[in-house]
Design an enzyme around this catalytic site. Structure first.
Site, PDB file in Angstrom:
ATOM      1  N   HIS A  32       3.690  -4.623  -2.426  1.00  0.00           N
ATOM      2  CA  HIS A  32       4.770  -3.686  -2.722  1.00  0.00           C
ATOM      3  C   HIS A  32       4.714  -2.576  -1.674  1.00  0.00           C
ATOM      4  O   HIS A  32       3.886  -2.629  -0.751  1.00  0.00           O
ATOM      5  CB  HIS A  32       4.640  -3.139  -4.152  1.00  0.00           C
ATOM      6  N   HIS A  35       1.285  -1.079  -0.619  1.00  0.00           N
ATOM      7  CA  HIS A  35       0.516  -1.850   0.367  1.00  0.00           C
ATOM      8  C   HIS A  35       1.094  -1.643   1.777  1.00  0.00           C
ATOM      9  O   HIS A  35       0.371  -1.473   2.743  1.00  0.00           O
ATOM     10  CB  HIS A  35       0.578  -3.352   0.054  1.00  0.00           C
ATOM     11  N   GLY A 145      -6.109   2.511  -0.614  1.00  0.00           N
ATOM     12  CA  GLY A 145      -5.241   3.441  -1.330  1.00  0.00           C
ATOM     13  C   GLY A 145      -6.021   4.345  -2.264  1.00  0.00           C
ATOM     14  O   GLY A 145      -7.001   3.920  -2.890  1.00  0.00           O
ATOM     15  N   LYS A 147      -4.868   5.111  -4.904  1.00  0.00           N
ATOM     16  CA  LYS A 147      -4.558   4.487  -6.202  1.00  0.00           C
ATOM     17  C   LYS A 147      -5.831   3.962  -6.869  1.00  0.00           C
ATOM     18  O   LYS A 147      -6.006   4.043  -8.077  1.00  0.00           O
ATOM     19  CB  LYS A 147      -3.553   3.347  -5.964  1.00  0.00           C
ATOM     20  N   GLN A 151     -12.719   2.821  -6.321  1.00  0.00           N
ATOM     21  CA  GLN A 151     -12.987   1.729  -5.382  1.00  0.00           C
ATOM     22  C   GLN A 151     -13.280   2.291  -3.988  1.00  0.00           C
ATOM     23  O   GLN A 151     -14.193   1.839  -3.294  1.00  0.00           O
ATOM     24  CB  GLN A 151     -11.778   0.794  -5.327  1.00  0.00           C
ATOM     25  N   ARG A 185       0.631  -5.197 -10.727  1.00  0.00           N
ATOM     26  CA  ARG A 185       0.672  -5.566 -12.151  1.00  0.00           C
ATOM     27  C   ARG A 185       1.942  -5.079 -12.854  1.00  0.00           C
ATOM     28  O   ARG A 185       2.211  -5.499 -13.979  1.00  0.00           O
ATOM     29  CB  ARG A 185      -0.541  -4.986 -12.876  1.00  0.00           C
TER      30      ARG A 185
END
Ligand code: AMP
Length: 275
Positions: A32, A35, A145, A147, A151, A185
């Site tokens: 999307h 990315h 990201g 987001k 991570q 998702r």
């Protein structure tokens, strides 16, 4: 755009390319605009940009989640072509893993906080695959990201512990116009879920707007209440933490991040905001 499916093709391509700055954007696909914003940011500072699409089985603790993860590869290729990405690395699972491969890296508490509590083993799987992909692509700079804030912190820790010669860049969260963080998702959300999922970004913005260092616990409680009382939303956590350690923020914390995870219907969503 060149499309490679084997490690060898990637290695061979780059042996003929001395002096390039290789930028790398690892993804699970179902691309999307979030990315693509990473690809665009990579293009600003790198001479060759590699995007990988690999639905990594070792980072999914729920086999059903792995099975239903979207894999629209033709649309992904079209988006990357449109964005002028140089290389797509799209390997099969057997290209990345041998049977019964083992991986464990001790990164301390960080792995077990927040997402770690709800997705046991997830970050070991993430580190395992990112380590493999870094060894194959050998990027100078890798783009991730915000987001997936935790991570980014986990990968930074791995890079530090293993002395990996790569620089990491964190890119801002791309949102829909109503505030929903873009995510692969989101296509699983029903109209009803989609509407109520807005409470995640709303609660984060509310915390940011009402932030008061002397009152963090109460703010967190109010935000939890806000999300958990939203119809159709199942809160997993809402935490206001130190952006470096991911441990609860205190009045003295310099860099503060609020993070949330919740289910909207059957879809698990995460979001966060720097305060
Ligand atoms: P994923 O395919 O979900 O593993 O994401 C691949 C990369 O894209 C990760 O570094 C994500 O943090 C990043 N990413 C995912 N969603 C967004 C977004 N809405 N805005 C910016 N980056 C994102």
């Amino acid at each position: 755009m060149k499309i490679f499916t084997t490690r060898q093709e990637v290695a061979q391509y780059f042996t003929h390319k001395a002096g390039e700055t290789i930028g790398f954007v690892p993804t699970l696909g179902a691309l999307h605009k979030g990315h693509i914003s990473l690809v665009k940011q990579a293009q600003q500072i790198c001479t060759e940009v590699v995007c990988s699409i690999f639905v990594n089985p070792t980072q999914f603790n729920d086999p059903k989640d792995l099975e239903k993860y979207p894999r629209p590869i033709a649309a992904d290729i079209a988006m990357l072509e449109q964005a002028d990405c140089d290389i797509l690395f799209n390997p099969a699972v057997s290209e990345i893993y041998d049977d019964n491969e083992k991986w464990h890296l001790d990164i301390g508490d960080m792995e077990h906080l927040l997402e770690g509590k709800f997705r046991p083993g997830h970050y070991q799987g993430v580190m395992q695959v990112v380590n493999k992909l870094f060894n194959i692509v050998k990027p100078d700079i890798a783009f991730f990201g915000q987001k997936d804030y935790q991570q980014f912190m986990v990968i930074s820790k791995m890079v530090e512990l293993l002395n990996m010669p790569v620089k990491l860049v964190m890119c801002p969260i791309k949102r829909e116009t109503d505030g929903l963080a873009m995510s692969s998702r989101n296509i699983h959300l029903t109209d009803y879920d989609r509407q109520h999922a807005l409470i995640l970004s709303k609660a984060l913005s509310w915390v940011k707007a009402n932030f008061n260092a002397g009152n963090i616990a109460q703010l967190q409680q109010q935000a939890e209440q806000m999300v958990s009382s939203e119809p159709g939303i199942g809160l997993e956590y809402f935490e206001i933490v130190d952006g470096d350690t991911l441990k609860p923020a205190t009045a003295d914390t310099k860099k503060i991040v609020a993070l949330v995870a919740a289910r909207a219907g059957k879809t698990r969503l995460i979001d966060n905001m720097l305060i």
